[in-house]
Every structure is written in structure tokens, then in C-alpha cells.
Write a protein that holds these residues in place. Structure first.
Motif, PDB file in Angstrom:
ATOM      1  N   ASP A 114      -3.575 -17.191  15.216  1.00 44.22           N
ATOM      2  CA  ASP A 114      -2.419 -16.289  15.220  1.00 44.22           C
ATOM      3  C   ASP A 114      -1.961 -15.986  13.799  1.00 44.22           C
ATOM      4  O   ASP A 114      -1.582 -14.845  13.479  1.00 44.22           O
ATOM      5  CB  ASP A 114      -1.268 -16.911  16.014  1.00 44.22           C
ATOM      6  CG  ASP A 114      -1.524 -16.923  17.512  1.00 44.22           C
ATOM      7  OD1 ASP A 114      -2.475 -16.234  17.962  1.00 44.22           O
ATOM      8  OD2 ASP A 114      -0.784 -17.617  18.233  1.00 44.22           O
ATOM      9  N   ALA A 115      -2.000 -16.984  12.933  1.00 41.58           N
ATOM     10  CA  ALA A 115      -1.598 -16.773  11.542  1.00 41.58           C
ATOM     11  C   ALA A 115      -2.547 -15.813  10.835  1.00 41.58           C
ATOM     12  O   ALA A 115      -2.119 -14.943  10.062  1.00 41.58           O
ATOM     13  CB  ALA A 115      -1.544 -18.108  10.809  1.00 41.58           C
ATOM     14  N   VAL A 116      -3.836 -15.942  11.107  1.00 41.31           N
ATOM     15  CA  VAL A 116      -4.813 -15.035  10.495  1.00 41.31           C
ATOM     16  C   VAL A 116      -4.589 -13.610  10.995  1.00 41.31           C
ATOM     17  O   VAL A 116      -4.623 -12.650  10.205  1.00 41.31           O
ATOM     18  CB  VAL A 116      -6.251 -15.504  10.794  1.00 41.31           C
ATOM     19  CG1 VAL A 116      -7.255 -14.476  10.278  1.00 41.31           C
ATOM     20  CG2 VAL A 116      -6.523 -16.857  10.149  1.00 41.31           C
ATOM     21  N   ILE A 117      -4.348 -13.454  12.280  1.00 41.59           N
ATOM     22  CA  ILE A 117      -4.128 -12.114  12.822  1.00 41.59           C
ATOM     23  C   ILE A 117      -2.863 -11.499  12.238  1.00 41.59           C
ATOM     24  O   ILE A 117      -2.812 -10.285  11.969  1.00 41.59           O
ATOM     25  CB  ILE A 117      -4.084 -12.173  14.363  1.00 41.59           C
ATOM     26  CG1 ILE A 117      -5.490 -12.466  14.899  1.00 41.59           C
ATOM     27  CG2 ILE A 117      -3.578 -10.840  14.943  1.00 41.59           C
ATOM     28  CD1 ILE A 117      -5.556 -12.688  16.394  1.00 41.59           C
ATOM     29  N   ARG A 118      -1.837 -12.321  11.989  1.00 40.22           N
ATOM     30  CA  ARG A 118      -0.637 -11.785  11.335  1.00 40.22           C
ATOM     31  C   ARG A 118      -0.971 -11.294   9.922  1.00 40.22           C
ATOM     32  O   ARG A 118      -0.448 -10.263   9.472  1.00 40.22           O
ATOM     33  CB  ARG A 118       0.458 -12.848  11.290  1.00 40.22           C
ATOM     34  CG  ARG A 118       1.153 -13.068  12.619  1.00 40.22           C
ATOM     35  CD  ARG A 118       2.448 -13.848  12.445  1.00 40.22           C
ATOM     36  NE  ARG A 118       2.227 -15.189  11.915  1.00 40.22           N
ATOM     37  CZ  ARG A 118       1.974 -16.258  12.655  1.00 40.22           C
ATOM     38  NH1 ARG A 118       1.888 -16.142  13.976  1.00 40.22           N
ATOM     39  NH2 ARG A 118       1.794 -17.450  12.098  1.00 40.22           N
ATOM     40  N   ARG A 119      -1.813 -12.032   9.223  1.00 38.16           N
ATOM     41  CA  ARG A 119      -2.217 -11.578   7.884  1.00 38.16           C
ATOM     42  C   ARG A 119      -2.985 -10.259   7.968  1.00 38.16           C
ATOM     43  O   ARG A 119      -2.813  -9.372   7.118  1.00 38.16           O
ATOM     44  CB  ARG A 119      -3.073 -12.649   7.202  1.00 38.16           C
ATOM     45  CG  ARG A 119      -2.312 -13.913   6.862  1.00 38.16           C
ATOM     46  CD  ARG A 119      -3.179 -14.958   6.185  1.00 38.16           C
ATOM     47  NE  ARG A 119      -2.574 -16.277   6.296  1.00 38.16           N
ATOM     48  CZ  ARG A 119      -3.128 -17.315   6.906  1.00 38.16           C
ATOM     49  NH1 ARG A 119      -4.355 -17.204   7.416  1.00 38.16           N
ATOM     50  NH2 ARG A 119      -2.492 -18.461   6.987  1.00 38.16           N
ATOM     51  N   LEU A 120      -3.838 -10.139   8.972  1.00 36.85           N
ATOM     52  CA  LEU A 120      -4.562  -8.877   9.150  1.00 36.85           C
ATOM     53  C   LEU A 120      -3.595  -7.746   9.470  1.00 36.85           C
ATOM     54  O   LEU A 120      -3.760  -6.620   8.984  1.00 36.85           O
ATOM     55  CB  LEU A 120      -5.591  -9.033  10.270  1.00 36.85           C
ATOM     56  CG  LEU A 120      -6.807  -9.903   9.934  1.00 36.85           C
ATOM     57  CD1 LEU A 120      -7.621 -10.197  11.188  1.00 36.85           C
ATOM     58  CD2 LEU A 120      -7.682  -9.232   8.882  1.00 36.85           C
ATOM     59  N   GLY A 121      -2.574  -8.040  10.272  1.00 37.55           N
ATOM     60  CA  GLY A 121      -1.564  -7.025  10.560  1.00 37.55           C
ATOM     61  C   GLY A 121      -0.850  -6.569   9.306  1.00 37.55           C
ATOM     62  O   GLY A 121      -0.557  -5.374   9.132  1.00 37.55           O
ATOM     63  N   GLY A 122      -0.554  -7.518   8.417  1.00 38.64           N
ATOM     64  CA  GLY A 122       0.063  -7.148   7.152  1.00 38.64           C
ATOM     65  C   GLY A 122      -0.829  -6.259   6.316  1.00 38.64           C
ATOM     66  O   GLY A 122      -0.355  -5.305   5.669  1.00 38.64           O
ATOM     67  N   LEU A 123      -2.135  -6.520   6.348  1.00 39.74           N
ATOM     68  CA  LEU A 123      -3.081  -5.675   5.616  1.00 39.74           C
ATOM     69  C   LEU A 123      -3.125  -4.265   6.177  1.00 39.74           C
ATOM     70  O   LEU A 123      -3.158  -3.283   5.431  1.00 39.74           O
ATOM     71  CB  LEU A 123      -4.472  -6.306   5.657  1.00 39.74           C
ATOM     72  CG  LEU A 123      -4.765  -7.355   4.594  1.00 39.74           C
ATOM     73  CD1 LEU A 123      -5.989  -8.169   4.982  1.00 39.74           C
ATOM     74  CD2 LEU A 123      -4.978  -6.697   3.243  1.00 39.74           C
ATOM     75  N   VAL A 124      -3.139  -4.161   7.496  1.00 40.28           N
ATOM     76  CA  VAL A 124      -3.159  -2.829   8.129  1.00 40.28           C
ATOM     77  C   VAL A 124      -1.904  -2.054   7.747  1.00 40.28           C
ATOM     78  O   VAL A 124      -1.964  -0.848   7.482  1.00 40.28           O
ATOM     79  CB  VAL A 124      -3.298  -2.966   9.656  1.00 40.28           C
ATOM     80  CG1 VAL A 124      -3.097  -1.618  10.338  1.00 40.28           C
ATOM     81  CG2 VAL A 124      -4.678  -3.531  10.020  1.00 40.28           C
ATOM     82  N   GLU A 125      -0.757  -2.728   7.703  1.00 38.92           N
ATOM     83  CA  GLU A 125       0.479  -2.057   7.312  1.00 38.92           C
ATOM     84  C   GLU A 125       0.453  -1.667   5.843  1.00 38.92           C
ATOM     85  O   GLU A 125       0.908  -0.580   5.462  1.00 38.92           O
ATOM     86  CB  GLU A 125       1.679  -2.952   7.602  1.00 38.92           C
ATOM     87  CG  GLU A 125       2.052  -2.993   9.066  1.00 38.92           C
ATOM     88  CD  GLU A 125       2.280  -1.603   9.647  1.00 38.92           C
ATOM     89  OE1 GLU A 125       3.063  -0.820   9.053  1.00 38.92           O
ATOM     90  OE2 GLU A 125       1.654  -1.287  10.671  1.00 38.92           O
TER      91      GLU A 125
END
Length: 267
Positions: free
Chosen positions: A131-142
């Protein structure tokens, strides 16, 4: 006003971005009638710029080396005609640190080092870690969003990428691990590297070179390879390892450039 590329440029360029694609896939992604796409592909094939491959019961199209070189020339002319070179160069410069970050984050997704094995694969049993990694990926997409907004403001064809990244992220956030890095679906990993290919093609930059001597079309490709362009996942192109391919049932001996239908089903 954002420039809309014509089918003669847009259709072959979509093959450059995707690697392989069927007529229907290009039609769907670019919102073009299938007959317009087919005509553009047949015209390009008559000029030796695209080829057809039959694999696994499906037929796909790919760029030839000639098509790749001609495409870069056409993209350079288009970019200068619309006066967008400075904007695209600035967007590419803003993209590079994000590209480095995603290489690190994808490695965090694919590997869980242990005391005895620094390359131990992530078995995805630790939900908090994933979940933490996916949040980091979400930050990258933003963080990427304003970069793509600038690109789309000059060249409408860049509007392909943000919706695909958003859909992949949405599915990953809801538990679809394949939407993070699988090569078999339009995952974040695949969609990201296809965006990168779009930028490189538009600026005439050879993959792996951050600052070419000049941002102009190349007369040819140094690798001397033939056939379609192969797009590897960022974890491979960032020089880490092949755990990405192995984690999806492929051994180190598997050729990741083998002809295959490009994953473009975003449903």
C-alpha cells in the motif's frame, strides 16, 4: 491552441509508442475510424515504413527502421511548425527526475531484500508495504500531471497518457497488483515507459541519453536492430534486474522483445 496531428503521422507514431498494435487498438486509443487507421497503415506499409506480424492468432503492426527514422523526421518538422520545441524540451527536463523516481519505486514493489538475499522478490504478503508503494506511485502520477498538461497544450496527441496512467493507478489502488507492473496489461509500468518513448521520439533522443548533442531527428538507429521497437519496463531500463519478467512466469532466457499484442485494453 493545441495541435492535432494528422493520421499519416499519428497512426505510425502510435506504433512507435506502443511497440506493436492492431488496427483496432490504434483506432480505439486514438478515437479514429478503423478505416482511416487501416488506410494510413497500408500507405505506410507500401513505403516500407511499417510491417505486419502474425503471432498467437492475432495480427499486429510495427514500425520498421525506415519508419522509425521517417517518423522522427516528421515529428521534428511538426514540432517546429507549431513552435512547441521549447515547451516539449522543458517538459522532458521536468519528466527526467520523475522517471528516476519511478525506477526506485518499481524496484521497491518488485523486491523485498532479506539478510541473505538482496534480490529476494516481493511475495506481496505484506499489505502495508505494498500500500505504501502504491501511494508513492500515486504521488508520481500526480506530479506528472502538470508535465502532461503542458505537453497536451502544445500537441494534442499527448492526451493519450494521463487517462491510461490514472486508470492503471485506480485499479492498483483497488487491489489489482497486475496494474502496477505487469507487461500483459496496461500497467503503470507499461504506460509510463510508453509515455517516455513518446517524449524521446518527439525530441529525437536515443533512449538512455539524457543530453544528446542536438535535439533533432537521427538519420538512423545505432543499434542496427530490425523489426518492431521493444519497450522494456523501467525496472529493466534502469539497470536493476529482470525480476519483473521472472515474476510473471518468464525466465531470464525469455526474450522480452518477442512479438506480442501490446496491452492497450484499458477497461
Amino acid at each position: 491552441m493545441s495541435h492535432h496531428s494528422g493520421p499519416d503521422l499519428l497512426v505510425p507514431h502510435t506504433l512507435r509508442v506502443l511497440g506493436h498494435a492492431s488496427t483496432g487498438q490504434v483506432s480505439s486509443l486514438r478515437s479514429l475510424p478503423a478505416e482511416v487507421v487501416e488506410e494510413a497503415l497500408e500507405d505506410a506499409r507500401a513505403l516500407g515504413q511499417v510491417g505486419r506480424s502474425a503471432f498467437g492468432g492475432s495480427t499486429t503492426w510495427h514500425l520498421t527502421e525506415l519508419g522509425r527514422a521517417k517518423g522522427e523526421s516528421a515529428l521534428a518538422v511538426e514540432l517546429d511548425e507549431v513552435g512547441g520545441r521549447a515547451v516539449v524540451e522543458e517538459a522532458h527536463a521536468a519528466f527526467l527526475p520523475l522517471n528516476r523516481r519511478i525506477g526506485t519505486v518499481m524496484t521497491q514493489w518488485q523486491l523485498r531484500p532479506t539478510a541473505t538475499d538482496p534480490l529476494a522478490p516481493n511475495d506481496h504478503r505484506d499489505a502495508a508495504h505494498d500500500d505504501a508503494v502504491i501511494r508513492r506511485l500515486g504521488g508520481l502520477v500526480e506530479d506528472l500531471r502538470p508535465v502532461l498538461d503542458r505537453l497536451t497544450g502544445v500537441l494534442q496527441r499527448f492526451d493519450l497518457h494521463q487517462p491510461r496512467l490514472d486508470r492503471a493507478l485506480h485499479k492498483a489502488e483497488r487491489g489489482s497488483n497486475s496494474r502496477v507492473d505487469s507487461p500483459d496489461v496496461p500497467s503503470l509500468n507499461i504506460c509510463w515507459i510508453q509515455l517516455h518513448e513518446d517524449l524521446l521520439a518527439t525530441l529525437g533522443i536515443e533512449r538512455g541519453k539524457r543530453r544528446p548533442d542536438r535535439l533533432s531527428p537521427r538519420s538512423g538507429r545505432a543499434s542496427g536492430g530490425r523489426g518492431p521497437v521493444c519497450l522494456l519496463p523501467p525496472s529493466v531500463t534502469h539497470g536493476t534486474n529482470l525480476i519483473h519478467l521472472m515474476s510473471h512466469g518468464r525466465s531470464k532466457q525469455t526474450d522480452p522483445c518477442a512479438p506480442r499484442t501490446t496491452p492497450v485494453d484499458d477497461t
